[in-house]
Structure formats: structure tokens, C-alpha cells
Scaffold this active site. Structure first.
Site, PDB file in Angstrom:
ATOM      1  CB  SER A 156      -0.956  -0.045   1.197  1.00 27.07           C
ATOM      2  OG  SER A 156      -2.045   0.817   1.012  1.00 27.07           O
TER       3      SER A 156
ATOM      4  CG  HIS B 237      -5.593  -2.822   0.897  1.00 28.47           C
ATOM      5  ND1 HIS B 237      -4.850  -2.594  -0.251  1.00 28.47           N
ATOM      6  CD2 HIS B 237      -5.108  -1.950   1.823  1.00 28.47           C
ATOM      7  CE1 HIS B 237      -3.969  -1.639  -0.015  1.00 28.47           C
ATOM      8  NE2 HIS B 237      -4.104  -1.228   1.226  1.00 28.47           N
TER       9      HIS B 237
END
Length: 253
Positions: free
Chosen positions: A84, A234
Site C-alpha cells: 500500500s 487489501h
């Protein structure tokens, strides 16, 4: 800036960078599965974990922090992985210092711009009154008004520490992150390319890397592969750790 880090394992160096609101500890369980094959450096990025706080919070600054970290550790070239926000730092670093990166792994983030989407998290964290906070449970109760998922609340509250007077304090630089949250979504700039092998891992249930992003992946990282981790969102390293470890090993070997 001198970054805090944890080092385990033996073998070729592998640096791992965490995401927003994270820290080096987030990847420790993955690192332990890789420690027989790699010397792993788990790094706290600026304004996170035990690393210093700063009013400057940009990918340019974080890439320079990483360059200084390699120098301080006597590392000429490394394998580099980031998740990320850490993935954006890793991409920026590889484009500016391609000779310092052997192979690059990016976990669930693309080079494009992302709209700010952490407002409920920031509102919840800022609603916690540290001055009068008496317990972690009280902090979670406040946070629950903004964030329904217990796992996300527990992850965020790992940032709650105590100072020398035993008062609660944030490990993250919450004021700066709140003020400059748009910086975390910034797109890669320029026309540089990183020619070495690059792996993009995406969670099959995540929308952070979409098929239309492939043009950008190829533009900046022409020797890239894109692999989807099944049954993962995620937080793919937390949701499917065995698959993530196997994918990392296969790519780096």
C-alpha cells in the site's frame, strides 16, 4: 532521518515497508516464514511506528529516508517490497535508484492517483481524547462509532502507546497525517522506468489494482508480473499469509 527497524534472518537482503497507519511489526509473521532464505529488514517509515516524526510527509522524502537507510546498513542493492503506502514508497525509490533494487515486489497498490478514502478512520482516531483516556477499551469504544470492523479497530489501536509519564500517546504523527492525507494517494510522476523484475500482488477481492491499471504497470515497470491472491482483500498478508509467502519465495528465487 534515522529509521527504526527490526532485522531477522540470513541470506540476501529483503527490505519490507508497511502501509498507512502500520509499522514494522505488521509483517513480522511473514518475515519469520522467510528468515531461512533472506536477511529481512522491517522498517518503520517516517511518522509511523518508532521512527521519527516530521512535518514533511511525501513519497520523495520517504524514498530519501530509504536511501539513507541502505547507506547506514552498508547495503548496495536489495530486494524491496512494500504494501500500500509502502508500495508507493518502494516504487518511487526503484525509479530514482534503480541500481539499488534487484527485484521489486508491490503489494496491492498501483502507480495511479487514489482519492482520499480514510476520512472515517481519521475522524475516529482524532475523536479519541488522549488527555483523559483511561483504557484501550475506552479508545476502542470511541473508535467503534466510526469504524464497524473490529479487526480494523484493533489494527489501528496498535498505534496507541504510552509516554514516559505513562500517558497515552499516538505512535503515528496523527496531526500531520490528518493534514496531509492527500499525499498518500499521489500518483507516480515522470518518465523513468525500472527495468528489473517487478511483481505486483493484488488481493482478488480488492479494488486497489484493477485491470485498467496494467498500462501504468507496464509504463513504469516493463518487466512486471501481476498475481492475484485468492480470497484476499487489501490486507492480503494478514488474510492469506501462506499464499503470500509462497508467492514471494517463488518470485525472489
Amino acid at each position: 532521518m534515522t529509521l527504526n527497524y527490526k532485522k531477522i534472518g540470513q541470506g540476501e537482503p529483503l527490505i519490507i515497508l508497511h502501509g498507512l497507519f502500520g509499522s514494522a511489526d505488521n509483517w513480522m509473521s511473514i518475515a519469520k516464514e522467510l528468515e531461512n532464505d533472506f536477511t529481512i529488514y522491517l522498517v518503520d517509515q517516517r511518522n509511523h511506528g518508532e521512527s521519527p516524526k516530521s512535518d514533511e510527509w511525501t513519497y520523495k522524502a520517504m524514498a530519501e529516508d530509504l536511501a539513507g537507510f541502505l547507506t547506514s546498513q552498508g547495503l548496495e542493492a536489495v530486494n524491496l517490497m512494500g504494501h500500500s503506502m509502502g508500495g508507493k514508497t518502494a516504487m518511487n525509490f526503484a525509479l530514482k535508484y534503480p541500481g539499488k533494487v534487484k527485484k521489486l515486489i508491490i503489494a496491492d497498490i498501483a502507480p495511479r492517483y487514489y482519492d482520499p478514502h480514510h476520512q472515517s478512520i481519521l475522524e475516529g482516531l482524532n475523536a479519541i481524547d488522549l488527555e483523559n483516556l483511561s483504557s484501550r477499551k475506552e479508545a476502542e469504544d470511541t473508535l467503534s462509532k466510526y469504524i464497524s470492523e473490529k479487526g480494523i479497530r484493533q489494527f489501528l489501536l496498535k498505534n496507541l502507546g504510552r509516554n514516559e509519564e505513562s500517558k497515552f500517546t499516538w505512535k503515528v504523527n496523527l496531526p500531520v497525517i490528518t493534514e496531509k492525507i492527500e499525499n498518500v494517494g499521489e500518483a507516480l510522476q515522470g518518465n523513468q522506468t525500472f527495468e528489473n523484475p517487478t511483481l505486483f500482488m493484488r488481493g482478488a477481492n480488492s479494488d486497489y489494482i484493477q485491470d485498467q491499471d496494467k498500462a501504468d504497470l507496464e509504463k513504469f515497470f516493463p518487466d512486471y508480473k501481476l498475481i492475484s491472491i485468492k480470497n484476499a482483500g487489501h490486507w492480503l498478508h494478514a488474510e492469506q499469509p501462506a499464499a503470500v509467502v509462497a508467492t514471494i519465495k517463488a518470485f525472489l528465487k
